[in-house]
Design a protein around this motif. Structure first.
Motif, short mmCIF file in Angstrom:
data_model
loop_
_atom_site.label_atom_id
_atom_site.label_comp_id
_atom_site.label_asym_id
_atom_site.label_seq_id
_atom_site.Cartn_x
_atom_site.Cartn_y
_atom_site.Cartn_z
N GLU A 1 11.60 53.13 -29.26
CA GLU A 1 12.41 54.15 -29.93
C GLU A 1 11.63 55.44 -30.20
O GLU A 1 12.10 56.54 -29.93
N TRP A 2 10.41 55.31 -30.72
CA TRP A 2 9.62 56.51 -31.03
C TRP A 2 9.27 57.24 -29.73
O TRP A 2 9.35 58.48 -29.68
N ARG B 1 16.57 52.79 -25.38
CA ARG B 1 16.15 52.77 -26.77
C ARG B 1 16.15 51.33 -27.30
O ARG B 1 17.14 50.63 -27.22
N ASN C 1 13.38 66.40 -25.46
CA ASN C 1 13.23 65.84 -26.79
C ASN C 1 14.57 65.71 -27.50
O ASN C 1 14.82 64.73 -28.20
N GLY D 1 16.21 62.73 -26.17
CA GLY D 1 15.55 61.54 -26.68
C GLY D 1 15.92 61.23 -28.11
O GLY D 1 15.95 60.06 -28.52
N LEU D 2 16.24 62.27 -28.89
CA LEU D 2 16.65 62.08 -30.29
C LEU D 2 18.11 61.65 -30.40
O LEU D 2 18.60 61.43 -31.51
N ALA E 1 12.26 59.14 -28.43
CA ALA E 1 12.56 60.30 -29.27
C ALA E 1 11.58 61.44 -29.06
O ALA E 1 11.89 62.60 -29.32
N HIS E 2 10.38 61.13 -28.60
CA HIS E 2 9.35 62.15 -28.38
C HIS E 2 8.96 62.23 -26.90
O HIS E 2 7.82 62.55 -26.57
#
Length: 365
Positions: A166-167, A161, A344, A347-348, A170-171
């Motif tokens: 980062e995005w 990350r 996901n 990732g979050l 997270a996805h």
């Protein structure tokens, strides 16, 4: 039994109970399986498949040459992706000693099928897959949860990350299947890298020769028959679909199942059952997934011939119910949904929602 999320083992409330003998538990199951005859070889089944491989490849090459330099070759490329994957499944069976009693015969069958027909190093795959079978979903031990682009633990996600990614992290579930389109190239590249590395590998020069013949000969044939534009499109479709097919066959088996901490020690029965997921379906699905949809049975008895896995499943499921061991089974598309939601969540930055139930309750025994 047929849940899509791994359930915990029974809680520790109530009167104290004696700890079961894990060795005798698996021994009893193994005795039941042996008594049922499900470990017997299926020579007719496998010889038919082995003889079908060169015939199918000969037919595919003939069609490829006859179709010639046209965009219809993209359909041929899709067909080859299926042929290569199905052939890889047969190599997987040989590597697990499912075909012959002789280890040497199985090894050479895997070498010929894997290296010469599919273009994947048997030595590389064997090293990686043996580690996976020994410790499925165990952190720092299972190479199948240590991929360079997908995070399967919060720790992996945290390391990757940064403000730029980062995005994407997270996805990451949204990118999982598209990334599989690159898996075919990755499998070939990893194979070539391994055979030319300094790491130990049995029959190195045999593998180098087979891979050079397979990969070099294949590329030569493609560019001799096709013009450059169609050739690159052909290779893109064939490699992309090959990687996708391999990925969707292996992804439902363990992804999104409990993760085992690096310092945990589990008995063989629970280590293999709790971390594996079966995919229910018809006999067509059995063929399409190469028997990998019976992942629990395969992990408990890796040398069991593929056609016997369907018959072994109800025996093993019933035994797990007797012992209070969660036996997870889902539909195919349900399994993909579980995998994507899990990836996901990791990732979050959420902690692993699939913590191993046995590890969480070890102290209660």
């Amino acid at each position: 039994m047929a849940s899509d999320v791994p359930a915990s083992l029974p809680n520790s409330s109530g009167p104290p109970r004696s700890r079961p003998n894990p060795t005798s538990e698996f021994s009893e199951l193994a005795h039941r399986i042996q008594s049922s005859g499900l470990m017997h070889r299926r020579y007719t089944y496998y010889w038919a498949k082995l003889l079908a491989v060169p015939i199918a490849f000969g037919f595919a090459i003939t069609v490829f040459v006859l179709v010639g330099d046209t965009w219809w070759q993209l359909l041929v490329a899709a067909g080859l992706a299926v042929l290569f994957t199905q052939t890889a499944f047969l190599g997987h069976d040989a590597a697990h000693r499912q075909i012959f009693r002789s280890g040497r015969w199985n090894d050479w069958t895997s070498l010929v099928i894997g290296d010469l027909f599919v273009g994947m190093s048997y030595g590389w795959w064997q090293h990686k897959h043996t580690r996976h079978h020994a410790n499925p979903n165990k952190v720092d031990s299972d190479p199948d949860i240590e991929l360079p682009v997908i995070s399967f633990t919060p720790e992996q996600a945290a390391k990757r990350r940064n403000p730029v990614t980062e995005w994407a992290v997270a996805h990451q579930g949204a990118f999982f299947f598209p990334i599989l389109l690159l898996e075919g190239v990755s499998l070939h590249a990893s194979s070539v890298r391994r055979v030319f590395s300094r790491e130990h590998i049995d029959r190195r020069w045999v593998e180098i020769f087979f891979l050079l013949v397979r990969l070099g000969g294949y590329l030569t044939l493609v560019f001799l028959v096709l013009s450059p534009g169609i050739a690159f499109a052909f290779l893109g479709v064939q490699l992309g679909l090959f990687g996708l097919y391999m990925g969707v066959a292996f992804a439902p088996n363990h992804k999104g199942m409990p993760l085992v901490p690096r310092d945990a020690k589990l008995d063989f029965l629970r280590r293999q059952v709790l971390m594996s997921r079966n995919v229910r379906g018809s006999r067509f699905l059995d063929v399409a997934l190469g028997g990998l949809n019976y992942q629990i049975e395969h992990h408990l008895f890796p040398s069991m011939p593929r056609p016997h896995l369907r018959r072994a499943a109800p025996i093993i499921a019933a035994y797990c119910r007797e012992r209070g061991v969660t036996y997870t089974q889902t539909g195919l598309f349900e399994s993909y949904g579980i995998v994507l939601r899990y990836i996901n969540r990791v990732g979050l930055g959420q902690s692993d929602p699939f913590a191993c139930p046995l590890v969480a309750q070890r102290s209660s025994f």
